[in-house]
Enzyme design. Structure first.
Site, PDB file in Angstrom:
ATOM      1  N   ALA A  17      17.372  17.626  30.520  1.00 56.65           N
ATOM      2  CA  ALA A  17      18.518  18.369  30.425  1.00 56.65           C
ATOM      3  C   ALA A  17      19.253  18.320  31.987  1.00 56.65           C
ATOM      4  CB  ALA A  17      18.295  19.971  30.324  1.00 56.65           C
ATOM      5  N   ALA A  18      18.444  18.793  32.984  1.00 57.41           N
ATOM      6  CA  ALA A  18      19.318  18.844  34.277  1.00 57.41           C
ATOM      7  C   ALA A  18      19.705  17.309  34.797  1.00 57.41           C
ATOM      8  CB  ALA A  18      18.259  19.637  35.385  1.00 57.41           C
ATOM      9  N   SER A  45      16.649  13.424  27.279  1.00 55.70           N
ATOM     10  CA  SER A  45      17.781  13.923  26.962  1.00 55.70           C
ATOM     11  C   SER A  45      17.780  14.464  25.358  1.00 55.70           C
ATOM     12  CB  SER A  45      19.206  13.017  26.913  1.00 55.70           C
ATOM     13  OG  SER A  45      20.295  13.827  27.144  1.00 55.70           O
ATOM     14  N   CYS A  49      14.765  23.083  23.153  1.00 54.64           N
ATOM     15  CA  CYS A  49      14.752  24.291  22.308  1.00 54.64           C
ATOM     16  C   CYS A  49      14.692  24.485  20.847  1.00 54.64           C
ATOM     17  CB  CYS A  49      16.281  24.882  22.605  1.00 54.64           C
ATOM     18  SG  CYS A  49      16.821  24.761  24.303  1.00 54.64           S
ATOM     19  N   VAL A  86       7.286   8.839  38.748  1.00 52.44           N
ATOM     20  CA  VAL A  86       7.411   9.001  40.000  1.00 52.44           C
ATOM     21  C   VAL A  86       6.204   9.343  40.681  1.00 52.44           C
ATOM     22  CG1 VAL A  86       8.799   9.830  41.954  1.00 52.44           C
ATOM     23  CG2 VAL A  86      10.024   9.228  39.922  1.00 52.44           C
ATOM     24  N   ASP A 288      14.750  23.538  35.835  1.00 52.78           N
ATOM     25  CA  ASP A 288      13.334  24.597  35.756  1.00 52.78           C
ATOM     26  C   ASP A 288      12.722  24.663  37.305  1.00 52.78           C
ATOM     27  OD1 ASP A 288      14.196  25.078  33.253  1.00 52.78           O
ATOM     28  OD2 ASP A 288      12.187  24.037  32.234  1.00 52.78           O
ATOM     29  N   TYR A 434      37.877  43.701  17.721  1.00 55.14           N
ATOM     30  CA  TYR A 434      37.527  44.644  16.793  1.00 55.14           C
ATOM     31  C   TYR A 434      38.165  44.301  15.395  1.00 55.14           C
ATOM     32  CZ  TYR A 434      37.597  48.105  13.184  1.00 55.14           C
ATOM     33  OH  TYR A 434      37.561  48.812  12.100  1.00 55.14           O
ATOM     34  N   TRP A 442      35.159  51.094  18.291  1.00 55.86           N
ATOM     35  CA  TRP A 442      34.463  51.383  19.826  1.00 55.86           C
ATOM     36  C   TRP A 442      33.314  50.377  19.782  1.00 55.86           C
ATOM     37  CZ3 TRP A 442      36.291  53.917  23.770  1.00 55.86           C
ATOM     38  CH2 TRP A 442      37.608  54.546  23.831  1.00 55.86           C
TER      39      TRP A 442
HETATM   40  C1  FAD Z   1       9.742  25.305  23.007  1.00 54.17           C
HETATM   41  C2  FAD Z   1      10.774  25.599  24.075  1.00 54.17           C
HETATM   42  C3  FAD Z   1      12.027  26.063  23.542  1.00 54.17           C
HETATM   43  C4  FAD Z   1      13.111  26.630  24.436  1.00 54.17           C
HETATM   44  N1  FAD Z   1      14.177  27.163  23.884  1.00 54.17           N
HETATM   45  C5  FAD Z   1      15.330  27.410  24.654  1.00 54.17           C
HETATM   46  C6  FAD Z   1      16.557  27.801  24.232  1.00 54.17           C
HETATM   47  O1  FAD Z   1      16.414  28.404  23.227  1.00 54.17           O
HETATM   48  N2  FAD Z   1      17.490  28.433  25.156  1.00 54.17           N
HETATM   49  C7  FAD Z   1      17.343  27.710  26.665  1.00 54.17           C
HETATM   50  O2  FAD Z   1      18.349  27.988  27.194  1.00 54.17           O
HETATM   51  N3  FAD Z   1      16.166  27.030  26.969  1.00 54.17           N
HETATM   52  C8  FAD Z   1      15.233  26.890  25.950  1.00 54.17           C
HETATM   53  N4  FAD Z   1      14.208  26.168  26.536  1.00 54.17           N
HETATM   54  C9  FAD Z   1      14.136  25.842  28.009  1.00 54.17           C
HETATM   55  C10 FAD Z   1      14.952  24.572  28.181  1.00 54.17           C
HETATM   56  O3  FAD Z   1      14.299  23.436  27.190  1.00 54.17           O
HETATM   57  C11 FAD Z   1      14.635  24.112  29.875  1.00 54.17           C
HETATM   58  O4  FAD Z   1      15.009  25.282  30.466  1.00 54.17           O
HETATM   59  C12 FAD Z   1      14.970  22.757  29.985  1.00 54.17           C
HETATM   60  O5  FAD Z   1      14.646  21.487  29.083  1.00 54.17           O
HETATM   61  C13 FAD Z   1      15.192  22.505  31.531  1.00 54.17           C
HETATM   62  O6  FAD Z   1      15.396  21.279  31.701  1.00 54.17           O
HETATM   63  P1  FAD Z   1      15.090  20.255  32.994  1.00 54.17           P
HETATM   64  O7  FAD Z   1      15.706  18.999  33.019  1.00 54.17           O
HETATM   65  O8  FAD Z   1      15.106  21.290  34.402  1.00 54.17           O
HETATM   66  O9  FAD Z   1      13.418  20.281  32.788  1.00 54.17           O
HETATM   67  P2  FAD Z   1      12.702  19.262  31.560  1.00 54.17           P
HETATM   68  O10 FAD Z   1      13.336  19.409  30.161  1.00 54.17           O
HETATM   69  O11 FAD Z   1      11.384  19.885  31.703  1.00 54.17           O
HETATM   70  O12 FAD Z   1      12.841  17.906  32.103  1.00 54.17           O
HETATM   71  C14 FAD Z   1      12.214  17.546  33.075  1.00 54.17           C
HETATM   72  C15 FAD Z   1      11.621  15.964  32.905  1.00 54.17           C
HETATM   73  O13 FAD Z   1      11.239  15.456  33.938  1.00 54.17           O
HETATM   74  C16 FAD Z   1      10.115  14.704  33.639  1.00 54.17           C
HETATM   75  N5  FAD Z   1       9.196  14.593  34.790  1.00 54.17           N
HETATM   76  C17 FAD Z   1       8.378  15.337  35.555  1.00 54.17           C
HETATM   77  N6  FAD Z   1       7.849  14.974  36.768  1.00 54.17           N
HETATM   78  C18 FAD Z   1       8.146  13.451  36.706  1.00 54.17           C
HETATM   79  C19 FAD Z   1       7.720  12.433  37.527  1.00 54.17           C
HETATM   80  N7  FAD Z   1       7.033  12.612  38.444  1.00 54.17           N
HETATM   81  N8  FAD Z   1       8.233  11.325  37.203  1.00 54.17           N
HETATM   82  C20 FAD Z   1       8.955  11.065  36.011  1.00 54.17           C
HETATM   83  N9  FAD Z   1       9.232  11.726  35.318  1.00 54.17           N
HETATM   84  C21 FAD Z   1       8.975  13.353  35.480  1.00 54.17           C
HETATM   85  C22 FAD Z   1       9.528  15.167  32.284  1.00 54.17           C
HETATM   86  O14 FAD Z   1       8.764  14.333  31.694  1.00 54.17           O
HETATM   87  C23 FAD Z   1      10.638  15.902  31.876  1.00 54.17           C
HETATM   88  O15 FAD Z   1      11.370  14.948  30.921  1.00 54.17           O
HETATM   89  C24 FAD Z   1      13.129  25.916  25.518  1.00 54.17           C
HETATM   90  C25 FAD Z   1      12.008  25.307  26.244  1.00 54.17           C
HETATM   91  C26 FAD Z   1      10.915  25.085  25.324  1.00 54.17           C
HETATM   92  C27 FAD Z   1       9.567  24.489  25.656  1.00 54.17           C
END
Ligand code: FAD
Length: 462
Positions: A17-18, A45, A49, A86, A288, A434, A442
């Site tokens: 995501a990020a 990507s 959720c 990494v 995260d 409303y 309300w």
């Molecule tokens: C079951 C579940 C349900 C969810 N439902 C919701 C929801 O309904 N609404 C909501 O807003 N959020 C939800 N979330 C949370 C949301 O998915 C996360 O907040 C979001 O994915 C965070 O994005 P990110 O890119 O920070 O981290 P991540 O999505 O965890 O991505 C990080 C990536 O970095 C990679 N990585 C880590 N270390 C290394 C390394 N050293 N070298 C190479 N790659 C690496 C990992 O493999 C991973 O793919 C949910 C999460 C889960 C687990």
């Protein structure tokens, strides 16, 4: 950064995501930059959720949750290397060491700017037999759990340990696909982000749906027979289970960045400024793994949600694209979240009563039940509302909603009030939509604002 010249290289650690939000924005804003991403898993990507829905069979294929495949990302100009971890980050030399997990070889890759988006890793602890438990924090882990559930027709019961929203969504998904589920948590309530009185309504929805709920029980181990999970043990009972899912929360994955000198805050996540810059020059972070400011309490928090990850990735990209002088600022979070649990909508924003107390904010509260729509309509729905406002100022500090109808819309209104510091006495006259299918003349939040205005001795009471 001192001005990223054309052709400069931006490396992204993590391609979900990020990371992909940052990478896609950078490609758009600065097509002259070389954007490369390293991802240890096979997927890029995707919607984490959606994993509970996939485990439950509502979504047929794991691939349906993938927003952009590695090939699509490459076609858009982002050089993604999957199955590439990494393993070291040298911020002085601006270099990462990566390991090709298939070939088993390591190589160095240079960067000019780095976006660290490594996410969070699930907590499992080191209890006996923990290796027999499943976590579902990646699509790959979701696939493994679903394969076990699909392949075995002798599963009589599944245990889910951890009653946060992920555990609840999974327990519901299991029951929906016809598998009895026992949900276990050491806390006396489900969903610790809610006040206990509101959590009790969620617990009732789970029980009515058929989930067996065991609260106040601490996991002590998982026992196996013939290499397969057979039971989970707690400090109070043994629960036979043919599979177990551990949804015990997740910790920000900060080790590599921390070793490179990036400061870690009291929440355990990376310290960043409003432009998502870490404390080390040339390294931005998002998602995260970072700490945010809670706008209501002012304190540091680590809130792991996809919505923040996506926004923070973009803010980082804008800053990198503008050579460290980007126009966007991530303002912080107010802790807004929404989900459905067994056909009941659950939402919260701002601070809970316990969080307000911890932050030293004196609050008054109101809790009441009402219909979600005009009650002369068929199935008007029921919503329980809880709102907290600050003693003295009347500022809305938090809101929680549980029920059936328009909960998601209402929590966003309350979130906006919390973010802007709106006072309940003013909120009564906000111009909210409303019509009978959506609520009363309300709105429930304005009813709550009126109750709080009266309780706090503020004026006018409408
Ligand atoms: C079951 C579940 C349900 C969810 N439902 C919701 C929801 O309904 N609404 C909501 O807003 N959020 C939800 N979330 C949370 C949301 O998915 C996360 O907040 C979001 O994915 C965070 O994005 P990110 O890119 O920070 O981290 P991540 O999505 O965890 O991505 C990080 C990536 O970095 C990679 N990585 C880590 N270390 C290394 C390394 N050293 N070298 C190479 N790659 C690496 C990992 O493999 C991973 O793919 C949910 C999460 C889960 C687990």
């Amino acid at each position: 950064v001192g001005g990223l010249p054309a052709g400069a290289r931006v490396a992204v650690v993590g391609a979900d995501a990020a990371g992909m939000s940052a990478a896609a924005s950078l490609r758009r804003l600065r097509p002259d930059l070389d954007v490369v991403a390293f991802e240890q898993g096979p997927d890029t990507s995707y919607s984490m959720c959606g994993i509970p829905a996939y485990v439950g069979g509502l979504v047929a294929d794991a691939e349906d949750l993938v927003v952009r495949t590695p090939a699509e990302l490459r076609a858009s100009g982002i050089a993604v290397h999957t199955r590439t971890e990494v393993v070291a980050l040298d911020s002085a030399a601006r270099r990462v060491t990566v390991r090709d997990l298939d070939a088993g070889r390591e190589r160095d890759e240079a960067y000019d700017a780095l976006v660290y988006t490594a996410g969070a890793h699930p907590v499992t602890g080191d209890l006996p037999g923990v290796e027999h438990g499943h976590v579902v924090h990646t699509l790959e882990e979701g696939r493994r759990l679903r394969q076990v559930l699909d392949a075995r027709d002798d599963i009589e019961r599944v245990a889910v340990v951890g009653a946060g929203y992920i555990g609840l969504e999974l327990a519901e998904a299991l029951v929906r696909r016809g598998l009895p589920a026992v949900l276990i948590d050491r806390n006396p309530q489900v969903m610790p982000s809610l006040d206990p009185a509101m959590a009790a309504h969620v617990e009732r929805a789970l029980v009515d749906f058929g989930v067996e709920v065991r609260l106040g029980e601490s996991l002590t181990g998982i026992s196996a027979a013939g290499g397969r999970c057979a039971a989970v043990t707690t400090d109070r009972a043994t629960h036979p289970a043919d599979a177990v899912v551990l949804a015990l929360g997740a910790r920000p994955r900060v080790a590599l960045a921390q070793a490179a000198g990036c400061a870690v805050g009291s929440s355990g996540a990376l310290v960043v400024d409003e432009r998502m810059r870490t404390t080390v020059e040339g390294i931005w972070a998002a998602g995260d793994c970072v700490e945010s400011r809670h706008i209501v309490s002012g304190g540091p928090v680590n809130v792991q949600l996809g919505t923040h990850a996506s926004k923070q990735g973009k803010v980082a990209a804008l800053d990198i694209a503008a050579d460290g002088d980007g126009p966007a600022r991530f303002p912080g979070v107010v802790g807004t979240a929404v989900t459905t649990v067994c056909d009941t909508e659950v939402a919260r924003t701002g601070l809970s009563t316990a969080e307000a107390e911890q932050a030293g904010i004196a609050v008054a509260e109101t809790t009441f039940g009402a219909t979600a729509r005009a009650d002369y309509l068929p199935a008007p729905g029921e919503v329980v509302v809880r709102m907290l406002a600050e003693v003295g100022s009347g500022r809305l500090v938090g809101a929680q909603l549980v029920g059936t109808g328009n909960v998601g819309k209402r929590i966003d209104v309350a979130a906006t009030w919390c973010q802007l510091g709106v006072r309940v006495q003013d909120a009564q006259l906000f111009d909210l939509a409303y019509a009978p299918p959506f609520g009363g003349v309300w709105d429930l939040l304005q009813v709550g604002a009126r109750k709080l205005t009266r309780t706090l001795g503020l004026s006018p009471v409408l």
